[in-house]
Design a protein around this motif. Structure first.
Motif, PDB file in Angstrom:
ATOM      1  N   THR A 261      28.650   9.595  11.590  1.00 55.36           N
ATOM      2  CA  THR A 261      27.655   9.758  10.545  1.00 55.36           C
ATOM      3  C   THR A 261      28.189   8.483   9.639  1.00 55.36           C
ATOM      4  O   THR A 261      29.391   8.417   9.224  1.00 55.36           O
ATOM      5  N   ILE A 262      26.915   7.808   9.201  1.00 54.60           N
ATOM      6  CA  ILE A 262      27.227   6.697   8.275  1.00 54.60           C
ATOM      7  C   ILE A 262      26.811   7.098   6.887  1.00 54.60           C
ATOM      8  O   ILE A 262      25.553   7.492   6.853  1.00 54.60           O
ATOM      9  N   LEU A 263      27.511   6.747   5.798  1.00 51.58           N
ATOM     10  CA  LEU A 263      27.426   6.868   4.467  1.00 51.58           C
ATOM     11  C   LEU A 263      27.060   5.528   3.956  1.00 51.58           C
ATOM     12  O   LEU A 263      27.953   4.829   4.029  1.00 51.58           O
ATOM     13  N   ASP A 287      37.702  -1.014  13.453  1.00 52.17           N
ATOM     14  CA  ASP A 287      37.889  -2.267  13.109  1.00 52.17           C
ATOM     15  C   ASP A 287      36.573  -2.959  12.278  1.00 52.17           C
ATOM     16  O   ASP A 287      36.655  -3.541  11.364  1.00 52.17           O
ATOM     17  N   PHE A 288      35.543  -2.349  12.972  1.00 52.60           N
ATOM     18  CA  PHE A 288      34.219  -2.959  12.407  1.00 52.60           C
ATOM     19  C   PHE A 288      34.317  -2.502  10.722  1.00 52.60           C
ATOM     20  O   PHE A 288      33.818  -3.081   9.994  1.00 52.60           O
ATOM     21  N   TRP A 289      34.490  -1.192  10.508  1.00 50.49           N
ATOM     22  CA  TRP A 289      34.386  -0.615   9.349  1.00 50.49           C
ATOM     23  C   TRP A 289      35.518  -1.349   8.560  1.00 50.49           C
ATOM     24  O   TRP A 289      35.189  -1.880   7.425  1.00 50.49           O
ATOM     25  N   ARG A 290      36.743  -1.603   8.721  1.00 50.76           N
ATOM     26  CA  ARG A 290      37.602  -2.329   7.981  1.00 50.76           C
ATOM     27  C   ARG A 290      37.477  -3.928   7.642  1.00 50.76           C
ATOM     28  O   ARG A 290      37.685  -4.399   6.771  1.00 50.76           O
ATOM     29  N   SER A 291      36.299  -4.399   8.626  1.00 52.86           N
ATOM     30  CA  SER A 291      35.919  -5.774   8.509  1.00 52.86           C
ATOM     31  C   SER A 291      34.578  -6.020   7.198  1.00 52.86           C
ATOM     32  O   SER A 291      34.162  -7.066   6.949  1.00 52.86           O
ATOM     33  N   PHE A 295      29.889   0.451   3.717  1.00 54.38           N
ATOM     34  CA  PHE A 295      29.655   1.805   4.351  1.00 54.38           C
ATOM     35  C   PHE A 295      30.923   2.391   4.421  1.00 54.38           C
ATOM     36  O   PHE A 295      31.997   1.873   4.644  1.00 54.38           O
ATOM     37  N   GLU A 296      30.660   3.749   4.733  1.00 60.76           N
ATOM     38  CA  GLU A 296      31.880   4.589   5.163  1.00 60.76           C
ATOM     39  C   GLU A 296      31.348   5.385   6.286  1.00 60.76           C
ATOM     40  O   GLU A 296      30.180   5.477   6.632  1.00 60.76           O
ATOM     41  N   GLY A 311      36.809   5.995   1.995  1.00 61.15           N
ATOM     42  CA  GLY A 311      35.901   6.246   1.034  1.00 61.15           C
ATOM     43  C   GLY A 311      35.009   7.486   1.554  1.00 61.15           C
ATOM     44  O   GLY A 311      34.602   8.131   0.384  1.00 61.15           O
ATOM     45  N   ALA A 312      35.016   7.924   2.502  1.00 60.09           N
ATOM     46  CA  ALA A 312      34.153   9.090   2.925  1.00 60.09           C
ATOM     47  C   ALA A 312      35.120  10.492   2.789  1.00 60.09           C
ATOM     48  O   ALA A 312      34.387  11.530   2.557  1.00 60.09           O
TER      49      ALA A 312
END
Ligand code: AMP
Ligand code: MG
Length: 326
Positions: A261-263, A287-291, A295-296, A311-312
């Motif tokens: 789920t993407i926020l 890794d993609f989120w950290r870059s 989004f969360e 953040g989520a």
């Protein structure tokens, strides 16, 4: 004194008016799914939102002979309408950003899986189609789009997110301050609820999708989009084949994830990323989120555990979970 009285009356009318107002609601079927739209606004505005959804459904459905996408896939060339031009530009952008994990050119693979009905296509067939997959097969000059031989477009992974985002923009233009559109697995809110309560959106339990495994609570505007292997699949020889394909292999993505789920603030991005991160698997997706910082995400694993990005995490309730740190 009289002025003060009028002011107090106005304020109390405004307050009671908001607190008691109930949303108008529509339930429609479009884009192959049930949709629910609730707005704190006028009937005509609600109708115009439904019309917008039907319009985009007709434009983006790769299987409808009247649609831009169908005609483009047939002829390999089309001067597209401005909405199609816009969604194409976004699809190409997000495909590049996700390194092709989200790829709108999966159409030949999607067709192979569809044509095979309930039997998987052969590995030779999938291998022969892979060279036609990749955004290098699409060229766009303004509204003029052309495809290489054998290539095709499927906007199924982004169309609902784009449409939800367009509904929210339309509602803002109509001066609506509060609304929620729920287009299948895509939910997008506008503003905070007039009664002051938080939005509470359930994340489906992949092993029992009619129930929620977790609830996301928040105030204000946000898009929440879920991609999951439980949403569409069939079984052959005791194995499940779902609808989210790895564009690099041609097969349904196979990893530890059941859903993502993407926020995010943008519905189109949330939809593209939910598909892409599902294909990436937990480690690459993290890794993609950290870059990035736009989004969360909440990951449900096949073993039933829940993993939420930093953040989520504060928004999650009614579940236990592991926090993914930056
Ligand atoms: P979603 O449910 O948003 O994850 O989108 C899944 C749908 O998008 C599938 O039913 C296909 O039509 C299409 N699709 C499948 N795999 C991909 C992919 N890796 N990238 C883009 N579209 C895909
Ligand atoms: Mg998607």
């Amino acid at each position: 004194m009289k002025r003060l009285f009028v002011l107090c009356l106005l304020i109390s009318l405004l307050l009671t008016g908001c607190a008691e107002s109930e949303p108008l609601e529509a339930n429609i079927f479009a884009m192959d799914t049930m949709m629910n739209i609730r707005i704190w606004g006028e009937e005509a505005t609600l109708e115009s939102v439904c019309d917008l959804i039907y319009k985009y459904d007709a434009l983006f459905d790769a299987h409808d002979p009247q649609s831009d996408i169908y005609q483009l896939n047939q002829d390999g060339f089309l001067v597209v309408k401005s909405e199609t031009e816009q969604i194409f530009a976004e699809a190409l952008k997000y495909s590049k950003e996700t390194d092709g994990y989200f790829d709108p050119t999966v159409y030949p693979l999607v067709c192979a899986w569809k044509n095979a009905q309930l039997t998987p296509p052969s590995s030779q067939e999938l291998l022969s189609l892979l060279p036609s997959v990749g955004t290098e097969h699409v060229s766009m000059h303004g509204a003029t789009v052309s495809l290489s031989d054998g290539a095709g477009i499927d906007l199924g992974a982004i169309a609902k997110g784009y449409t939800a985002q367009a509904c929210i923009e339309h509602l803002k233009n109509c001066k609506v301050e509060c609304a929620i559109v729920s287009l299948g697995g895509n939910v997008q809110t506008l503003g905070s609820k007039p009664d002051g309560s938080k939005w509470a959106i359930g994340i489906a339990d992949p092993s029992n999708p009619a129930k929620s495994i977790a609830v996301v609570q928040f105030e204000g505007s946000m898009a929440l989009v879920t991609s999951g292997s439980y949403q569409r699949y069939y079984e052959f020889d005791g194995k499940k084949y779902h609808h989210i394909l790895d564009p690099k292999t041609g097969y349904p993505a196979e990893n530890e994830l059941s859903s993502v789920t993407i926020l995010a603030q943008d519905g189109t991005m949330a939809d593209a990323f939910s598909t892409a991160l599902f294909v990436m698997g937990l480690e690459n997706a993290t890794d993609f989120w950290r870059s990035r910082n736009d989004f969360e995400a909440v990951f449900i694993l096949k073993d039933g555990t829940i993993h939420a990005t930093e953040g989520a995490a504060p928004l999650l309730s009614e579940c236990e979970f592991t926090v993914i740190k930056r």
